[in-house]
Scaffold this motif. Structure first.
Motif, short mmCIF file in Angstrom:
data_model
loop_
_atom_site.label_atom_id
_atom_site.label_comp_id
_atom_site.label_asym_id
_atom_site.label_seq_id
_atom_site.Cartn_x
_atom_site.Cartn_y
_atom_site.Cartn_z
N HIS A 28 0.80 -1.22 0.00
CA HIS A 28 0.00 0.00 0.00
C HIS A 28 0.84 1.28 0.00
O HIS A 28 0.36 2.31 -0.44
CB HIS A 28 -0.95 0.01 1.20
CG HIS A 28 -2.00 -1.04 1.11
ND1 HIS A 28 -3.09 -0.94 0.28
CD2 HIS A 28 -2.13 -2.23 1.75
CE1 HIS A 28 -3.85 -2.01 0.41
NE2 HIS A 28 -3.28 -2.81 1.29
N ARG A 29 2.04 1.23 0.55
CA ARG A 29 2.96 2.38 0.63
C ARG A 29 2.26 3.66 1.09
O ARG A 29 2.25 4.68 0.40
CB ARG A 29 3.65 2.61 -0.70
CG ARG A 29 4.51 1.43 -1.09
CD ARG A 29 5.14 1.63 -2.45
NE ARG A 29 5.71 0.40 -2.89
CZ ARG A 29 6.99 0.20 -3.12
NH1 ARG A 29 7.83 1.18 -2.96
NH2 ARG A 29 7.42 -0.97 -3.53
N PRO A 30 1.69 3.61 2.28
CA PRO A 30 0.96 4.80 2.78
C PRO A 30 1.90 5.94 3.12
O PRO A 30 3.07 5.74 3.42
CB PRO A 30 0.27 4.26 4.04
CG PRO A 30 1.20 3.18 4.52
CD PRO A 30 1.74 2.54 3.27
N GLU A 31 1.34 7.14 3.09
CA GLU A 31 2.11 8.33 3.44
C GLU A 31 2.48 8.34 4.92
O GLU A 31 3.51 8.87 5.30
CB GLU A 31 1.32 9.60 3.10
CG GLU A 31 1.20 9.87 1.61
CD GLU A 31 2.56 10.14 0.97
OE1 GLU A 31 3.38 10.87 1.57
OE2 GLU A 31 2.80 9.60 -0.12
N PHE A 83 -0.81 3.67 9.53
CA PHE A 83 -1.30 2.56 8.72
C PHE A 83 -1.12 1.24 9.47
O PHE A 83 -2.04 0.41 9.53
CB PHE A 83 -0.57 2.51 7.38
CG PHE A 83 -0.97 1.36 6.51
CD1 PHE A 83 -2.08 1.45 5.69
CD2 PHE A 83 -0.22 0.20 6.51
CE1 PHE A 83 -2.44 0.39 4.89
CE2 PHE A 83 -0.57 -0.87 5.72
CZ PHE A 83 -1.69 -0.78 4.89
#
Length: 117
Positions: free
Chosen positions: A31-34, A39
């Motif tokens: 997902h590579r969340p900010e 997360f």
């Protein structure tokens, strides 16, 4: 192996910590969340809720991904894969194979694959 080290390994295995960390890492990279910490906290909260049957576990793959993976394993389109292929797929996904009830001669269908994975 020293007794203390064995106790540590037993503890980690009993609580399935390596699998949990592997899944969390996979979710994070997928997902590579900010905000990765937030997360991960949310993912752990979903795991906790899922264990209490109050929600669903966080999934890395959706049904279309599972269909595609099964098709890659079932290259000749037989409608099933072998238990060996199934175990390797689980290992690739970072899932435990210790509690599998399938014998080496078992044929795993797409429906079983989706349900189990």
């Amino acid at each position: 192996m020293a007794a203390g080290e064995r106790q540590c390994r037993d503890y980690l295995e009993r609580h399935r910590i390596p699998e949990l960390l592997h899944r969390l890492g996979a979710l994070l990279l997928y997902h590579r969340p900010e905000r990765p910490r937030e997360f991960l906290i949310q993912a752990l909260e979903r795991v906790k809720a899922g264990k209490r049957a109050e929600g669903e576990y966080p999934y890395l793959m959706d049904e279309a991904n599972l269909d595609a993976m099964f098709q890659l394993l079932d290259v000749v389109g037989q409608g099933h894969i072998t238990a060996v292929q199934y175990r390797e797929a689980l290992k690739t996904l970072g899932l435990s194979t210790e509690e599998l009830q399938f014998g080496d001669d078992a044929r795993i269908t797409l429906d079983v694959f989706k349900e189990e994975v």
